[in-house]
Scaffold this motif. Structure first.
Motif, short mmCIF file in Angstrom:
data_model
loop_
_atom_site.label_atom_id
_atom_site.label_comp_id
_atom_site.label_asym_id
_atom_site.label_seq_id
_atom_site.Cartn_x
_atom_site.Cartn_y
_atom_site.Cartn_z
N LEU A 71 40.90 25.39 -7.21
CA LEU A 71 42.28 24.98 -6.97
C LEU A 71 42.36 23.59 -6.36
CD1 LEU A 71 43.68 28.35 -5.59
CD2 LEU A 71 44.53 27.17 -7.63
N ARG A 72 41.42 23.26 -5.49
CA ARG A 72 41.44 21.96 -4.83
C ARG A 72 41.04 20.82 -5.75
NH1 ARG A 72 38.57 24.76 -0.40
NH2 ARG A 72 40.07 25.28 1.24
N HIS A 73 40.19 21.10 -6.73
CA HIS A 73 39.58 20.00 -7.50
C HIS A 73 39.92 20.00 -8.98
CE1 HIS A 73 37.16 18.71 -4.08
NE2 HIS A 73 36.93 19.96 -3.84
N ALA A 74 40.59 21.01 -9.49
CA ALA A 74 40.86 21.08 -10.93
C ALA A 74 41.72 19.91 -11.39
CB ALA A 74 41.55 22.40 -11.28
N ALA A 75 41.39 19.39 -12.56
CA ALA A 75 42.15 18.27 -13.13
C ALA A 75 43.44 18.74 -13.80
CB ALA A 75 41.29 17.52 -14.15
N GLY A 76 43.54 20.02 -14.11
CA GLY A 76 44.71 20.55 -14.80
C GLY A 76 45.32 21.73 -14.05
N PRO A 77 46.38 22.33 -14.59
CA PRO A 77 47.04 23.45 -13.94
C PRO A 77 46.13 24.68 -13.83
CG PRO A 77 48.44 22.48 -15.63
CD PRO A 77 47.08 21.88 -15.80
N VAL A 78 46.18 25.35 -12.68
CA VAL A 78 45.46 26.60 -12.46
C VAL A 78 46.49 27.65 -12.04
CG1 VAL A 78 43.66 27.79 -11.17
CG2 VAL A 78 43.38 25.37 -11.74
N VAL A 79 46.51 28.78 -12.74
CA VAL A 79 47.45 29.86 -12.43
C VAL A 79 46.68 31.00 -11.79
CG1 VAL A 79 49.16 31.47 -13.33
CG2 VAL A 79 48.90 29.20 -14.38
N MET A 80 47.13 31.44 -10.62
CA MET A 80 46.53 32.58 -9.93
C MET A 80 47.41 33.80 -10.17
SD MET A 80 43.83 31.26 -8.60
CE MET A 80 43.33 32.73 -7.69
N VAL A 81 46.80 34.86 -10.68
CA VAL A 81 47.52 36.09 -11.02
C VAL A 81 46.95 37.24 -10.21
CG1 VAL A 81 48.14 37.70 -12.86
CG2 VAL A 81 47.93 35.26 -13.36
N GLY A 82 47.80 37.93 -9.47
CA GLY A 82 47.37 39.09 -8.71
C GLY A 82 47.45 40.35 -9.53
N LYS A 83 46.74 41.38 -9.09
CA LYS A 83 46.83 42.68 -9.74
C LYS A 83 48.26 43.17 -9.61
CE LYS A 83 44.70 47.27 -9.79
NZ LYS A 83 43.74 48.18 -9.13
N PRO A 84 48.91 43.57 -10.71
CA PRO A 84 50.33 43.95 -10.64
C PRO A 84 50.57 45.11 -9.69
CG PRO A 84 49.61 43.71 -12.91
CD PRO A 84 48.37 43.69 -12.07
N HIS A 85 51.65 45.00 -8.92
CA HIS A 85 52.12 46.07 -8.07
C HIS A 85 53.43 46.59 -8.66
CE1 HIS A 85 49.68 45.21 -4.26
NE2 HIS A 85 49.20 44.42 -5.21
N SER A 86 53.78 47.82 -8.31
CA SER A 86 55.04 48.37 -8.81
C SER A 86 56.19 47.49 -8.35
CB SER A 86 55.23 49.80 -8.26
OG SER A 86 55.26 49.79 -6.85
N GLY A 87 57.06 47.16 -9.28
CA GLY A 87 58.21 46.33 -8.96
C GLY A 87 57.92 44.84 -8.99
N THR A 88 56.70 44.43 -9.32
CA THR A 88 56.38 43.01 -9.40
C THR A 88 56.73 42.50 -10.78
OG1 THR A 88 54.55 43.32 -7.84
CG2 THR A 88 54.57 41.29 -9.13
N PRO A 89 57.77 41.67 -10.91
CA PRO A 89 58.25 41.26 -12.24
C PRO A 89 57.46 40.09 -12.81
CG PRO A 89 59.66 40.33 -10.56
CD PRO A 89 58.58 41.11 -9.83
#
Length: 291
Positions: free
Chosen positions: A125-143
């Motif tokens: 995340l600190r050094h990437a030249a492009g976009p980085v998306v962090m995805v968490g394990k889905p929880h109930s109600g997480t849209p």
């Protein structure tokens, strides 16, 4: 744009959730999906059991199973896998440089905020030249597939890669873009009622900040006229304002700046959003070159 979305897999449930999210994103964008795993044989590592051949079979099976799962849900998607013999950080940084976005799994939400994101992901995340998306394990109600995209807007952000990414993401979803700008009274003006009175009389600070937000958004409104934009303008802490407006978002977009001497860091707002947002979070370098 490269037309590639890459996912870094490590065999965890969080990485599997990242692959599922990335597959839906790739289908929306009509992009190819690339699933990668960086692996170096270290027989002294207690996390590994068995010999080199057994470990390599496990890694290849993990990639094959991930590809098969994605293919079942998205049969028209172009999905490839690659086992890369190298350490994770340089591998993922190289992938981030060539892809439209790199997607990684976040460990989710808990009380030990320092451990929500692993050391490998933090370095990327600190050094990437492009976009980085962090995805968490889905929880109930997480849209996680909600159409609204939320982006934090800083002063002087006109012509910025962060807003380009956010508007593009909202356009692909056919959803709303909520542009959030937080502001506070400068300490010098809080010294006495006289200075605040002068500001209030001219409606100065509020009007200036509204104009800053409108100016930052104007070129992107012109480029993406199909995107409905909601201007969210509030006083308070930037991280608190951004988090309070992202509860129902499908994606939160924040920026990362490059600093002097080539140093790169995650600012306090980005850090807070990464650890506390319930939606996937895209971290985009402000100076990210076009793909």
């Amino acid at each position: 744009m490269s037309g590639i979305i890459t996912v870094g897999l490590d065999g965890t449930d969080h990485a599997a959730a990242a692959a599922d999210w990335a597959a839906q994103e790739a289908e929306r964008r009509r992009s190819a999906l690339r699933l990668v795993h960086a692996w170096v044989w270290r027989p002294t590592d207690v996390a590994y059991v068995g010999d080199r051949a057994a470990e390599e079979r496990w890694v290849r099976n993990m990639l094959d199973e991930a590809r098969a799962r994605v293919a079942r849900e998205h049969p028209s998607l172009d999905v490839t896998t690659e086992l890369i013999v190298d350490d994770p950080v340089p591998t993922l940084l190289a992938e981030a440089a060539r892809a439209d976005m790199l997607v990684l799994g976040s460990r989710g939400y808990g009380t030990l905020t320092g451990y929500l994101i692993g050391s490998v992901s933090m370095k990327v995340l600190r050094h990437a030249a492009g976009p980085v998306v962090m995805v968490g394990k889905p929880h109930s109600g997480t849209p996680q597939q909600a159409p609204e995209v939320v982006v934090g807007v800083e002063p002087g952000q006109t012509g910025d890669a962060v807003l380009e990414f956010a508007f593009s993401a909202a356009a692909e979803r056919g959803g709303t873009l909520r542009a959030v700008h937080a502001w506070s009274v400068p300490p010098a003006l809080a010294w006495g009622p006289g200075s605040l009175y002068l500001v209030d009389e001219t409606n100065g600070l509020e009007q200036i900040n509204r104009e800053v937000l409108a100016e930052a958004l104007k070129p992107w409104r012109d480029k993406y006229p199909q995107v409905e934009v909601v201007e969210q303008f509030e006083t308070g802490s930037a991280s608190e304002v951004l988090l309070s407006n992202s509860a129902d978002a499908g994606l939160v977009v924040v920026g990362r700046r490059s600093h002097e001497a080539g140093l790169r860091r995650l600012g306090p707002v980005t850090h807070a959003v990464l650890h506390h947002a319930t939606a996937p979070v895209a971290v985009v370098p402000h100076d990210c070159p076009p793909k």
